[in-house]
Scaffold this motif. Structure first.
Motif, PDB file in Angstrom:
ATOM      1  N   ALA A 486       0.829  -1.211   0.000  1.00  0.00           N
ATOM      2  CA  ALA A 486       0.000   0.000   0.000  1.00  0.00           C
ATOM      3  C   ALA A 486       0.864   1.263   0.000  1.00  0.00           C
ATOM      4  CB  ALA A 486      -0.927  -0.006   1.222  1.00  0.00           C
ATOM      5  N   ASP A 487       1.979   1.212   0.726  1.00  0.00           N
ATOM      6  CA  ASP A 487       2.885   2.364   0.710  1.00  0.00           C
ATOM      7  C   ASP A 487       3.476   2.567  -0.679  1.00  0.00           C
ATOM      8  OD1 ASP A 487       2.447   2.711   3.427  1.00  0.00           O
ATOM      9  OD2 ASP A 487       4.122   1.410   3.986  1.00  0.00           O
ATOM     10  N   CYS A 488       3.864   1.479  -1.320  1.00  0.00           N
ATOM     11  CA  CYS A 488       4.461   1.585  -2.657  1.00  0.00           C
ATOM     12  C   CYS A 488       3.449   2.063  -3.692  1.00  0.00           C
ATOM     13  CB  CYS A 488       5.049   0.245  -3.071  1.00  0.00           C
ATOM     14  SG  CYS A 488       6.402  -0.327  -2.003  1.00  0.00           S
ATOM     15  N   GLU A 489       2.202   1.681  -3.523  1.00  0.00           N
ATOM     16  CA  GLU A 489       1.186   2.114  -4.487  1.00  0.00           C
ATOM     17  C   GLU A 489       0.939   3.618  -4.430  1.00  0.00           C
ATOM     18  OE1 GLU A 489      -2.180  -0.249  -3.606  1.00  0.00           O
ATOM     19  OE2 GLU A 489      -1.339  -2.102  -4.463  1.00  0.00           O
ATOM     20  N   ASN A 490       1.316   4.262  -3.345  1.00  0.00           N
ATOM     21  CA  ASN A 490       1.219   5.711  -3.289  1.00  0.00           C
ATOM     22  C   ASN A 490       2.305   6.397  -4.109  1.00  0.00           C
ATOM     23  OD1 ASN A 490      -1.003   5.726  -1.525  1.00  0.00           O
ATOM     24  ND2 ASN A 490       0.325   5.521   0.268  1.00  0.00           N
ATOM     25  N   VAL A 491       3.376   5.669  -4.409  1.00  0.00           N
ATOM     26  CA  VAL A 491       4.493   6.245  -5.156  1.00  0.00           C
ATOM     27  C   VAL A 491       4.360   5.955  -6.648  1.00  0.00           C
ATOM     28  CG1 VAL A 491       7.012   6.399  -5.266  1.00  0.00           C
ATOM     29  CG2 VAL A 491       5.903   5.886  -3.099  1.00  0.00           C
ATOM     30  N   TYR A 492       3.759   4.842  -7.013  1.00  0.00           N
ATOM     31  CA  TYR A 492       3.715   4.438  -8.424  1.00  0.00           C
ATOM     32  C   TYR A 492       3.100   5.497  -9.346  1.00  0.00           C
ATOM     33  CZ  TYR A 492       4.926  -0.273  -6.765  1.00  0.00           C
ATOM     34  OH  TYR A 492       5.564  -1.337  -6.194  1.00  0.00           O
ATOM     35  N   PRO A 493       1.987   6.136  -8.991  1.00  0.00           N
ATOM     36  CA  PRO A 493       1.416   7.107  -9.936  1.00  0.00           C
ATOM     37  C   PRO A 493       2.315   8.308 -10.209  1.00  0.00           C
ATOM     38  CG  PRO A 493      -0.213   6.471  -8.283  1.00  0.00           C
ATOM     39  CD  PRO A 493       1.100   5.949  -7.822  1.00  0.00           C
ATOM     40  N   VAL A 494       3.292   8.542  -9.345  1.00  0.00           N
ATOM     41  CA  VAL A 494       4.137   9.725  -9.505  1.00  0.00           C
ATOM     42  C   VAL A 494       5.048   9.590 -10.714  1.00  0.00           C
ATOM     43  CG1 VAL A 494       5.723  11.274  -8.270  1.00  0.00           C
ATOM     44  CG2 VAL A 494       3.991  10.009  -7.024  1.00  0.00           C
ATOM     45  N   VAL A 495       5.219   8.386 -11.264  1.00  0.00           N
ATOM     46  CA  VAL A 495       6.062   8.234 -12.458  1.00  0.00           C
ATOM     47  C   VAL A 495       5.474   8.975 -13.652  1.00  0.00           C
ATOM     48  CG1 VAL A 495       6.993   6.027 -11.708  1.00  0.00           C
ATOM     49  CG2 VAL A 495       4.916   6.069 -13.086  1.00  0.00           C
ATOM     50  N   TYR A 496       4.210   9.357 -13.570  1.00  0.00           N
ATOM     51  CA  TYR A 496       3.578  10.107 -14.659  1.00  0.00           C
ATOM     52  C   TYR A 496       3.423  11.595 -14.315  1.00  0.00           C
ATOM     53  CZ  TYR A 496       2.398   5.406 -16.218  1.00  0.00           C
ATOM     54  OH  TYR A 496       2.471   4.101 -16.622  1.00  0.00           O
ATOM     55  N   ALA A 497       4.150  12.063 -13.295  1.00  0.00           N
ATOM     56  CA  ALA A 497       4.069  13.470 -12.918  1.00  0.00           C
ATOM     57  C   ALA A 497       4.650  14.351 -14.017  1.00  0.00           C
ATOM     58  CB  ALA A 497       4.812  13.714 -11.600  1.00  0.00           C
ATOM     59  N   SER A 498       4.196  15.601 -14.072  1.00  0.00           N
ATOM     60  CA  SER A 498       4.678  16.520 -15.099  1.00  0.00           C
ATOM     61  C   SER A 498       6.093  17.002 -14.816  1.00  0.00           C
ATOM     62  CB  SER A 498       3.745  17.728 -15.204  1.00  0.00           C
ATOM     63  OG  SER A 498       3.677  18.416 -13.966  1.00  0.00           O
ATOM     64  N   ASN A 499       6.495  17.039 -13.548  1.00  0.00           N
ATOM     65  CA  ASN A 499       7.850  17.444 -13.199  1.00  0.00           C
ATOM     66  C   ASN A 499       8.795  16.276 -13.406  1.00  0.00           C
ATOM     67  OD1 ASN A 499      10.123  17.703 -10.958  1.00  0.00           O
ATOM     68  ND2 ASN A 499       9.405  19.767 -11.473  1.00  0.00           N
ATOM     69  N   ARG A 500       9.840  16.472 -14.213  1.00  0.00           N
ATOM     70  CA  ARG A 500      10.692  15.352 -14.575  1.00  0.00           C
ATOM     71  C   ARG A 500      11.535  14.863 -13.401  1.00  0.00           C
ATOM     72  NH1 ARG A 500      15.381  13.302 -16.598  1.00  0.00           N
ATOM     73  NH2 ARG A 500      15.052  11.740 -18.220  1.00  0.00           N
ATOM     74  N   ALA A 501      12.022  15.772 -12.568  1.00  0.00           N
ATOM     75  CA  ALA A 501      12.820  15.347 -11.420  1.00  0.00           C
ATOM     76  C   ALA A 501      12.023  14.431 -10.499  1.00  0.00           C
ATOM     77  CB  ALA A 501      13.329  16.571 -10.662  1.00  0.00           C
ATOM     78  N   LEU A 502      10.778  14.785 -10.254  1.00  0.00           N
ATOM     79  CA  LEU A 502       9.927  13.954  -9.407  1.00  0.00           C
ATOM     80  C   LEU A 502       9.597  12.637 -10.097  1.00  0.00           C
ATOM     81  CD1 LEU A 502       8.218  13.561  -6.893  1.00  0.00           C
ATOM     82  CD2 LEU A 502       6.398  14.883  -7.968  1.00  0.00           C
ATOM     83  N   ALA A 503       9.288  12.697 -11.381  1.00  0.00           N
ATOM     84  CA  ALA A 503       8.969  11.468 -12.108  1.00  0.00           C
ATOM     85  C   ALA A 503      10.178  10.539 -12.180  1.00  0.00           C
ATOM     86  CB  ALA A 503       8.480  11.815 -13.512  1.00  0.00           C
ATOM     87  N   SER A 504      11.382  11.094 -12.356  1.00  0.00           N
ATOM     88  CA  SER A 504      12.585  10.258 -12.410  1.00  0.00           C
ATOM     89  C   SER A 504      12.856   9.600 -11.055  1.00  0.00           C
ATOM     90  CB  SER A 504      13.781  11.107 -12.835  1.00  0.00           C
ATOM     91  OG  SER A 504      13.597  11.624 -14.128  1.00  0.00           O
ATOM     92  N   ALA A 505      12.636  10.347  -9.975  1.00  0.00           N
ATOM     93  CA  ALA A 505      12.813   9.747  -8.648  1.00  0.00           C
ATOM     94  C   ALA A 505      11.817   8.617  -8.425  1.00  0.00           C
ATOM     95  CB  ALA A 505      12.660  10.825  -7.570  1.00  0.00           C
ATOM     96  N   ALA A 506      10.568   8.830  -8.828  1.00  0.00           N
ATOM     97  CA  ALA A 506       9.572   7.758  -8.705  1.00  0.00           C
ATOM     98  C   ALA A 506       9.919   6.584  -9.615  1.00  0.00           C
ATOM     99  CB  ALA A 506       8.187   8.305  -9.042  1.00  0.00           C
ATOM    100  N   GLY A 507      10.482   6.871 -10.789  1.00  0.00           N
ATOM    101  CA  GLY A 507      10.922   5.786 -11.666  1.00  0.00           C
ATOM    102  C   GLY A 507      12.029   4.966 -11.041  1.00  0.00           C
ATOM    103  N   GLU A 508      12.943   5.626 -10.334  1.00  0.00           N
ATOM    104  CA  GLU A 508      13.997   4.885  -9.641  1.00  0.00           C
ATOM    105  C   GLU A 508      13.409   4.017  -8.533  1.00  0.00           C
ATOM    106  OE1 GLU A 508      18.216   5.727  -7.275  1.00  0.00           O
ATOM    107  OE2 GLU A 508      17.001   7.393  -8.067  1.00  0.00           O
ATOM    108  N   PHE A 509      12.435   4.555  -7.808  1.00  0.00           N
ATOM    109  CA  PHE A 509      11.759   3.744  -6.788  1.00  0.00           C
ATOM    110  C   PHE A 509      11.094   2.532  -7.418  1.00  0.00           C
ATOM    111  CE2 PHE A 509       8.093   2.559  -4.266  1.00  0.00           C
ATOM    112  CZ  PHE A 509       8.602   2.519  -2.977  1.00  0.00           C
ATOM    113  N   LEU A 510      10.417   2.752  -8.527  1.00  0.00           N
ATOM    114  CA  LEU A 510       9.769   1.637  -9.224  1.00  0.00           C
ATOM    115  C   LEU A 510      10.781   0.603  -9.675  1.00  0.00           C
ATOM    116  CD1 LEU A 510       7.169   0.476 -10.589  1.00  0.00           C
ATOM    117  CD2 LEU A 510       7.741   1.870 -12.574  1.00  0.00           C
ATOM    118  N   TYR A 511      11.921   1.068 -10.140  1.00  0.00           N
ATOM    119  CA  TYR A 511      12.955   0.143 -10.609  1.00  0.00           C
ATOM    120  C   TYR A 511      13.464  -0.725  -9.463  1.00  0.00           C
ATOM    121  CZ  TYR A 511      17.469  -1.472 -12.322  1.00  0.00           C
ATOM    122  OH  TYR A 511      18.551  -2.242 -12.676  1.00  0.00           O
ATOM    123  N   TRP A 512      13.759  -0.111  -8.317  1.00  0.00           N
ATOM    124  CA  TRP A 512      14.299  -0.889  -7.204  1.00  0.00           C
ATOM    125  C   TRP A 512      13.251  -1.792  -6.580  1.00  0.00           C
ATOM    126  CZ3 TRP A 512      19.227  -1.584  -6.049  1.00  0.00           C
ATOM    127  CH2 TRP A 512      20.166  -0.668  -6.547  1.00  0.00           C
TER     128      TRP A 512
END
Length: 1282
Positions: A486-512
Motif C-alpha cells: 500500500a505504501d508503494c502504491e502511493n508512489v507508483y502514480p508519480v512516475v507520470y508526474a509533469s515534473n521530470r525530477a519527481l517522475a525520475s525519482a519515482a521511476g527509480e523507486f519503481l525500478y528498485w
C-alpha cells in the motif's frame, strides 16, 4: 504592550527561598521568543522535561564539567545578581541541590515521545524529578587565570578586524584564528572582547561591548543594551543582506567557527573561560527578540555544537585506543609488564575522561539553551539551521545522538509548513537511512513517522517531494519489508508526474521495487553485475505488466522517460525489444504488442532527441557536451540496428494500423546518411516496398500521415539515394492517380455507386490528400478532376459526403502549392490571374458547402475557407512581395454574413453536461469542443487581420460572458488585439454587442418587466466585464467612455413611447446596462452626462405619475457624491464583513479626489466629499428604510423596492435633475450613495479577478507617457478591497 512574567530565581542567602522577580520583555516571553506550534508555558514545560542529556557511559557520578559546576557549587563564586541573570537567561527553575542527582541521572532515552506510556507520564515524572539546567558562568570559574593588559585602559576597545577579514573571505581561516589566539594569549580580556564584538558585528549591530560593560553588566543587560543600539530601519543583516560582498559571508562565518574550535581543541577549549562565556553569550542572543541576533547566534551556536561533536567523537576514539592499549599492557606477563606504562595510560584515560565531560557539558548547554527553543522558531531559516545541524550530529556521532530522544525533533518538524524546513528534515533522514549500520536504530522512528514520509511524496513543493521519494528508496534498499504494498502504491502514480525530477525519482523507486530483484543477477561474489538476455526479457515483461495492469496512463512515453535515468541501459537494449516483437512464439497479446511497440518508439525518440516528451518540465536549458556525445553514439547504434529490422517489423504488423503508424515514425529518429555510408540501400528498397504496401492497404489518417512524412524525409536531394526514392514516390502517386481517374469516371458516368466503390474512391482521395500535404503533386494536375467532382456535388447533391471531404482538401492543397511556386519568383500576370480564378471558384464552392446538410462538410468548408481568406488577405504583399497584389482577395458582404451565421449555428451552442470525463461520450464531447474552438479561432483571425469587417466581432463579443468557460481565452485575446488595433472602434463594438443583445431580448419578451428577466441580469454581467476590460488607465480611456455613454443614451431614447401612452420608451432599460460603465468616468464627466441626459429627456413627453426606474438607476450611477466609492463599479460585490478603513485608505482617496478636481472641465465644482461616517449620520431616507438590507446589491434595491408614485415622479422628472448635482444636500443622491456603500454579495468577486488580467493585456503596449498621466489608478482599482 509589554508582557510581564515571573521566574523563580535562586537568591544566595543563608536561608534560600524562592522569590518572584518580574522581567519585562517587549512582545515575547523568555526563551519562548519566536516559538511556534505550542503555547509558551506548555512548550517550556515539555522542553525541560523531555529534552535529552548527553552523558558518558563511564562518567563517574562525582565528576562534573565546568558548566555543571557553574550550575552547582560553582555558582557560589558568583554574585546574586549575576546568578539571577544567568538563571533567568536560561529559563531555569529552582535548582535545589537535592534534585541535582536526579537530573543528572536522566538518560537520553527518557522523555521520548514515541511511546504512549512515556507521553502520558511525562508530567508526573517532571514533578518528581525536576531537571536542572546547565547555565554557563559568565565570569571565570575558580582556578582559571585571567591576565589583563596593564597598559590598556578599561574604556578602550580592542582593535577588531576579525569581522572585516571574515567578510572579505580572502585570508586563510586557520591563520586568522591563529592570530586571534596569539592576541588572546597576550591579553585574555582584550582577545575575548574582540571575539564577542565579532559575533555582535556579524549580527549587523553597530554597538560594541566595552570593557566596562563586560566587568559591570550581566549578559542579559549587555544584550538589552545592544538591542537598544540596534538599527532596525533596515531588515537586512549580514546573513540576509543582498549584494556580492555578503554573498559568501555565511560560508566564511561558519568556517571561522569551525576552525576556532578545531584550533582550540587542545588548549583553550578546556580552559573554561572563553568557551563557557561564548556559549553563554550565544545562548542569550538566541533568545533575543531581534531577528538578526536570533538568526546569527543560532547559526553560530549550532555550528559550534557541530564542531564540538566532532571533537567529542575524536575524544571517544582516543579513549577506545587508550583502553585497548591498557588492556594489552595489563594482559602481558609479570616480567614484560611496565608499571610506568600502565600508570601513564591510566592518567591519559583520566584526562580524556575529563575532557569528554567538559565537551558534553558544553554540548548540553548549547542543546538545551539554543536548540530546544529555536527548532520551533517563527523564522523558517532558524528552524532549518537547527534541523540540518542535528542531522550532521546524528551521522557523525550516532552513539550519542541517534536516539529517539533526538529523532523526535526531526519527526515533528516533518510537518513544518515551510518548504526549506521540510527539505532539511528529509535530507537529514537520507543521511541516516543511507547507512545500513544506522537503520537498526531507526525502527521505532520509522514505525512512528513512516506514514508521514510516504505522504510527503505528494508534497506541493516538487523538490520536497523528490527528496521524499529518494528517502523512500533508501528505506526500500536498507530496511527490507518496512514499506508495504500500500505504501508503494502511493508512489507508483508519480512516475507520470509533469515534473521530470519527481517522475525520475519515482521511476527509480519503481525500478528498485519491481525490476531490480528480478532482473539483476550477481556474479563474482556480488562485485560485478551482468544482465543476461533472459533478465532483459524479464525486464520488458515486467514493464509491460506494470503499464497495462496499473491503468494509470495511456502513453508509455512518460513511463520510459521516468525510468530513463536509472534503467536507460535496459531501455536502450533494442536487440531484446525487437527480438521480442519478431518472435513467433512470443505469447504477447494485442495490447501488449502495441505497448511494446510504443515503448520501442519512445526509447528510440528519447535516445535520439535527448529531451523528455511534451508536457514534462525539465528545468534544464540544454545538454552537456558529454550528453551530446552519448546522444550521437546512441543515434548511430539504433539506426544501424533498426534499419535492417524495420522492413520486417512493417511486414509482420502491416495489417494493424495502430502498430504500423508508430513503426513508420521510427524513421524520424534515424541518421539517414547511414543508408549511404554503410551501404544499406537494399534495406531501403525493402522499406519502400513495405511503405507502398502499407499506403495501399490503409486509409487511416494516422498511418497515411506517418507514411507521407517518412517518404518526405527520404526525398531530400542531399542524399545519394534521392533518385531511387523519388522514383518510388512517382510510382506510388501514379498508382493512386490512375485508380482515382478510373473511379472518378465511373462516378461521373453512373448515377449510383455501391458502398465498396464509394469506399474505394474515398480511400484513394484520402491517400492522395495525405501525400499532397507533404509532397508537391502539381504535375499530376489533380485540381480539375477534383473541382469537377465538387461542382457535381454542389449542383446535383449526388456525390457521397465521404468523397467530398478529401476532395475539398485536395483542391485546397493544389491552390497552396501553386501559390508556393508563384511566390518564389516573378510570376506572369496570366499565372497570377489563373490562380486567383481558381481560388475564387473554390471559395464559391466552399460557400455553397456551408449550407450543406452534412455538418462535417460544413465545418471542413468553413476551415478551408477561413485559411484561404487569411492567406490571400492584404497581408500577403507584406515583406517586398508587392507583385502578388493581384492575388489579394476580400470577401463580399454575403460571404461575411454566411461566415457569421455559420459561427452562430455551430459554435455558440449549449453542449451537454460532461460526466466524469472517462466515458466515450465525454471524450466525444471534448473533441467536439476542440473542434468548435478551432472554428472560433479561425473566425477571430479573419477579424484581426482585416479580412472581415471589425463590426462583425460583436457577434463574438456578445457571447463573452455566456460562453466564458469554453471560449473565454479566445474571446479575451481577440478583444485585447482589437483594442490594440483601434481603441475607439473597439469601444463602439462593445456597445454594439450590448445593443444587439438588448434588441433581441426586447423582440422576444417585450418592454414590460424587461429588467427583471434572468437574461437581462446576464447582460448586466456582460456589461460589467466590458467595463472592467477598459483597465485602470482612466485618463487614457476618458473620451472613449464618454462617447460610449452618449451613444448609449441616444439609443435608450431613440424610440419614443407610443403616442398617448404613459409607458416608458422601449429602449430605456438600456440605461441600466450603461450604468455599469459609470465608474470609468471622471466626476466632471458625470456631471456633463447628467446635463446631457436632462436635455435628451426634455424632448420626451413624460407623465408625472409614470416613474422611470432606469433613469433613476442611471442617475444614481452618475451621482458625484459617489467619490468615496467610485473605484467600485455599481452593483459590484463587497465583502460581507467589511473591515474598517484605515487612515491610509482615506488619505489615498482624498489625494485621488484632489487629482480629479485638478482635471475638471467647465462644470459645477463639486462640494467636499462626504465620508461614510457622515453619510450614516444623515437622516434616514423616507420610504426607503425597509430596503436597506445587508447583502443586497444596488440594482436589486432599485428593482425590488420601487418608490411611490409621487417620489419617483419627483426624482425621475427632468426638472429635478439639478438637485442630484448637489452632493452636499440630503437628497436622493446622498442617500443612494449610502446604499452603494452597503455590503453586497461576494459571488461576483471572481469577475474582477478574471478581467483584471485584461487590463494589463490591453494596455501592455501603451506608451510610458500614458502611464505617467494615469493619475487615478489607486482610486479606480481600490486595491485594498481586492
Amino acid at each position: 504592550m509589554a508582557l510581564v512574567f515571573f521566574v523563580c530565581v535562586r537568591v544566595h542567602t543563608p536561608n534560600p527561598s524562592c522569590r518572584a522577580v518580574p522581567l519585562e520583555r517587549k512582545g515575547m516571553v523568555g526563551a519562548e521568543a519566536g516559538d511556534v506550534g505550542r503555547g509558551p508555558f506548555l512548550s517550556l514545560f515539555r522542553s525541560w522535561t523531555s529534552m535529552p542529556t548527553l552523558r558518558s557511559s563511564s562518567s563517574p557520578s562525582s565528576a562534573s564539567s565546568p558548566l555543571r559546576r557553574a550550575a552547582g557549587g560553582g555558582q557560589r563564586g558568583l554574585s546574586a545578581s549575576s546568578s539571577s541573570s544567568v538563571n533567568a537567561l536560561y529559563g531555569d527553575r529552582d535548582s535545589d541541590p537535592t534534585s541535582q542527582g536526579d537530573s543528572d541521572s536522566l538518560s537520553a532515552d527518557e522523555g521520548s515521545d514515541f511511546e504512549d506510556s512515556l507521553r502520558r507520564s511525562v508530567k508526573k515524572r517532571a514533578a518528581k524529578r525536576p531537571l536542572k539546567t546547565t547555565p554557563v558562568a559568565k565570569h571565570p570559574k575558580k582556578g582559571s587565570r585571567i591576565v589583563r593588559g596593564r597598559g590598556q585602559k578599561d574604556s578602550e576597545l580592542p582593535a577588531s578586524d576579525l569581522f572585516d577579514a571574515v567578510k572579505a573571505a580572502k585570508s586563510d581561516m586557520q591563520s586568522l584564528v591563529d592570530e586571534w589566539l596569539d592576541s588572546y594569549k597576550q591579553d585574555q580580556d582584550a582577545g575575548f572582547l574582540e571575539l564577542i564584538n565579532f559575533f555582535i558585528r556579524s549580527c549587523g549591530c553597530k554597538g560594541n561591548v566595552t570593557p566596562e560593560m563586560f566587568k559591570k553588566m550581566s549578559n542579559s543587560e549587555i544584550i538589552r543594551h545592544l538591542t537598544e543600539q540596534f538599527n532596525e530601519d533596515s531588515g537586512d543583516y549580514p546573513l540576509t543582506a543582498p549584494g556580492p560582498s555578503w554573498k559568501k559571508f555565511q560560508g566564511s562565518f561558519c568556517e571561522f567557527v569551525k576552525t576556532l574550535v578545531y584550533q582550540c581543541q587542545y588548549s583553550l577549549l578546556y580552559d573554561g573561560f572563553p568557551m563557557d562565556n561564548l556559549i553563554s553569550l550565544l545562548t542569550g542572543l538566541s533568545d533575543s527578540q531581534v531577528r538578526a541576533f536570533r538568526h546569527t547566534s543560532t547559526l553560530a551556536a549550532m555550528k559550534l555544537m557541530t564542531s564540538l561533536v566532532r571533537v567529542a567523537l575524536q575524544l571517544s576514539l582516543h579513549k577506545d585506543n587508550n583502553q585497548r592499549q591498557y588492556e594489552a599492557e595489563r594482559n602481558k606477563g609479570p616480567g614484560q609488564r611496565a608499571p610506568e606504562r600502565l600508570e601513564s595510560l591510566l592518567e591519559k584515560r583520566k584526562e580524556l575522561q575529563e575532557h569528554q565531560e567538559e565537551i558534553e557539558g558544553m554540548m548540553n548547554a548549547l542543546f538545551r539553551g539554543v536548540f530546544v527553543h529555536r527548532y520551533r522558531d517563527v523564522l523558517p531559516e532558524i528552524r532549518a539551521i537547527c534541523i540540518e545541524e542535528m542531522g550532521s550530529w546524528m551521522q557523525s556521532y550516532s552513539t550519542s545522538f541517534l536516539t529517539d530522544s533526538y529523532l523526535k525533533y526531526i519527526g515533528w518538524t516533518l510537518h513544518d509548513k515551510h518548504r526549506e524546513v521540510r527539505l532539511k528534515c528529509l535530507k537529514a533522514l537520507k543521511g541516516l537511512y543511507g547507512s545500513r549500520d544506522l537503520t537498526a536504530r531507526l525502527e521505532l522512528f520509522t514505525s512512528r513517522f513512516k506514514d508521514r514520509m510516504v505522504s510527503m511524496v505528494m508534497d506541493r513543493e516538487y523538490d520536497v517531494a523528490v527528496e521524499a521519494v529518494k528517502l523512500l528508496i533508501l528505506i526500500l534498499k536498507n530496511m527490507e519489508g518496512v514499506l508495504t504494498d500500500a505504501d508503494c502504491e502511493n508512489v507508483y502514480p508519480v512516475v507520470y508526474a509533469s515534473n521530470r525530477a519527481l517522475a525520475s525519482a519515482a521511476g527509480e523507486f519503481l525500478y528498485w521495487k519491481l525490476f531490480y530483484p528480478e532482473c539483476e543477477t550477481r556474479t563474482g561474489a556480488g562485485r560485478q553485475r551482468r544482465r543476461s538476455p533472459h533478465a532483459q526479457r524479464t525486464f520488458f515483461h515486467l514493464l509491460l505488466s506494470f503499464f497495462v495492469e496499473s491503468e494509470l496512463h495511456d502513453h508509455a512515453a512518460y513511463l520510459v522517460d521516468s525510468l530513463w535515468d536509472c534503467a536507460g541501459s535496459q531501455l536502450k537494449d533494442w536487440e531484446s525489444l525487437t527480438s521480442l516483437l519478431l518472435e513467433k512464439d512470443q505469447n504477447l497479446g494485442d495490447v501488449q504488442e502495441s505497448t511494446l511497440i510504443e515503448i520501442l518508439v519512445s526509447s528510440v525518440r528519447q535516445a535520439s532527441e535527448g529531451h523528455p516528451p511534451v508536457g514534462r518540465i525539465t528545468g534544464r536549458k540544454g545538454l552537456t557536451p558529454k550528453e551530446r556525445k552519448i546522444q550521437a553514439d546512441d543515434k548511430v547504434k539504433l539506426t544501424e540496428h533498426l534499419i535492417p529490422l524495420l522492413p520486417q517489423l512493417l511486414a509482420k504488423f502491416s495489417a494493424d494500423a495502430e502498430k504500423v503508424a508508430p513503426l513508420l515514425q521510427l524513421l524520424n529518429y534515424f541518421d539517414l546518411s547511414i543508408y549511404c555510408t554503410r551501404r544499406l540501400e537494399k534495406h531501403l528498397e525493402l522499406f519502400l516496398q513495405q511503405l507502398q504496401e502499407v499506403v495501399v492497404k490503409h486509409a487511416e489518417p494516422a498511418v497515411l500521415e506517418a507514411g507521407a512524412h517518412a517518404l518526405y524525409l527520404l526525398c531530400s536531394p542531399e542524399f545519394t539515394f534521392f533518385g531511387r526514392v523519388d522514383f518510388a514516390r512517382s510510382q506510388l502517386v501514379d498508382l493512386l492517380t490512375d485508380r482515382f481517374q478510373q473511379e472518378l469516371e465511373e462516378l461521373l458516368q453512373s448515377s449510383f455507386l455501391d458502398e465498396d466503390e464509394v469506399y474505394s474512391l474515398a480511400a484513394t482521395l484520402k491517400r492522395l490528400s495525405a501525400f499532397y500535404n507533404a509532397h508537391d503533386l502539381s504535375r499530376w494536375e489533380l485540381y480539375e478532376p477534383c473541382y469537377q467532382l465538387l461542382r457535381k456535388a454542389v449542383d446535383t447533391g449526388e456525390v457521397p459526403h465521404q468523397v467530398i471531404l478529401p476532395a475539398l482538401t485536395l483542391v485546397y492543397f493544389s491552390i497552396l502549392w501553386t501559390l508556393t511556386h508563384l511566390s518564389g519568383s516573378e510570376a506572369s500576370q496570366e499565372q497570377l490571374l489563373s490562380l486567383k480564378d481558381r481560388m475564387v471558384a473554390f471559395c464559391e464552392l466552399c460557400q455553397s458547402c456551408l449550407s450543406d446538410v452534412d455538418s462535417d462538410i460544413q465545418e471542413q468548408a468553413f476551415v478551408l475557407l477561413s485559411d484561404l481568406l487569411l492567406v490571400f488577405s492584404p497581408q500577403m504583399i507584406v515583406g517586398g512581395r508587392d507583385f502578388l497584389r493581384p492575388l489579394v482577395f476580400l470577401p463580399e458582404a454575403t460571404l461575411q454574413s454566411e461566415l457569421a451565421s455559420f459561427l452562430m449555428d455551430h459554435v455558440f451552442i449549449q453542449p451537454g453536461e460532461l460526466g466524469s470525463g472517462h466515458s466515450q461520450e465525454d471524450h466525444l464531447q471534448i473533441e467536439q469542443l476542440h473542434q468548435r474552438r478551432r472554428l472560433l479561432a479561425g473566425f477571430c483571425k479573419l477579424l484581426l487581420y482585416g479580412v472581415l469587417e471589425m463590426d462583425a466581432a460583436s457577434d463574438v463579443f456578445k457571447h463573452y460572458n455566456k460562453f466564458y468557460n469554453d471560449y473565454g481565452d479566445i474571446i479575451k485575446e481577440t478583444l485585447t488585439r482589437a483594442r490594440q488595433i483601434d481603441r475607439s472602434h473597439c469601444s463602439r463594438i462593445l456597445l454594439l454587442s450590448l445593443k444587439q443583445l438588448y434588441t433581441e431580448l426586447l423582440q422576444e419578451q417585450g418592454p414590460q418587466g424587461l429588467n427583471e428577466l434572468p437574461a437581462f441580469s446576464e447582460m448586466r454581467d456582460l456589461a460589467r466585464r466590458f467595463a472592467l476590460s477598459f483597465g485602470p488607465q482612466q485618463l487614457q480611456n476618458r473620451d472613449l467612455v464618454v462617447t460610449l455613454h452618449k451613444e448609449g443614451i441616444k439609443f435608450s431614447l431613440s424610440e419614443p413611447p407610443p403616442a398617448g401612452s404613459s409607458s416608458q420608451p422601449p429602449n430605456l432599460a438600456f440605461l441600466e446596462l450603461l450604468s455599469e460603465f459609470s465608474p470609468r468616468l471622471f466626476h466632471q464627466d458625470k456631471q456633463l452626462l447628467l446635463s446631457y441626459l436632462e436635455k435628451c429627456l426634455q424632448r420626451v413627453s413624460q407623465s408625472p405619475d409614470c416613474p422611470w426606474g432606469p433613469v433613476t438607476t442611471y442617475c444614481h450611477s452618475l451621482s458625484p457624491v459617489e467619490s468615496t466609492a467610485e473605484a467600485i463599479p455599481q452593483g459590484y460585490p463587497r465583502s460581507k464583513k467589511r473591515r474598517t478603513e484605515g487612515p491610509s485608505r482615506r488619505q489615498r482617496e482624498d489625494v485621488s479626489s484632489s487629482q480629479e478636481e485638478s482635471l475638471q472641465l467647465n462644470s459645477v465644482p463639486p462640494s467636499p466629499t462626504l465620508t461614510s461616517t457622515a453619510v450614516k449620520r444623515g437622516q434616514p431616507l423616507r420610504g426607503l428604510e425597509e430596503v436597506e438590507e445587508e447583502g443586497s446589491s444596488e440594482p436589486q434595491l432599485t428593482q425590488r423596492q420601487p418608490l411611490s408614485g409621487n417620489q419617483r415622479s419627483r426624482f425621475s422628472s427632468p426638472r429635478h435633475f439639478r438637485t442630484l448635482l448637489n452632493p452636499s444636500g440630503r437628497g436622493l443622491g446622498t442617500r443612494l450613495t449610502r446604499l452603494s456603500l452597503m455590503e453586497e454579495d461576494e459571488e461576483e468577486l471572481e469577475i474582477h479577478d478574471e478581467l483584471s488580467e485584461e487590463w494589463q493585456d490591453a494596455d501592455k503596449h501603451s506608451s510610458p507617457s500614458e502611464h505617467g498621466l494615469d493619475l487615478l489608478d489607486s482610486t479606480e482599482l481600490n486595491l485594498e478591497d481586492f
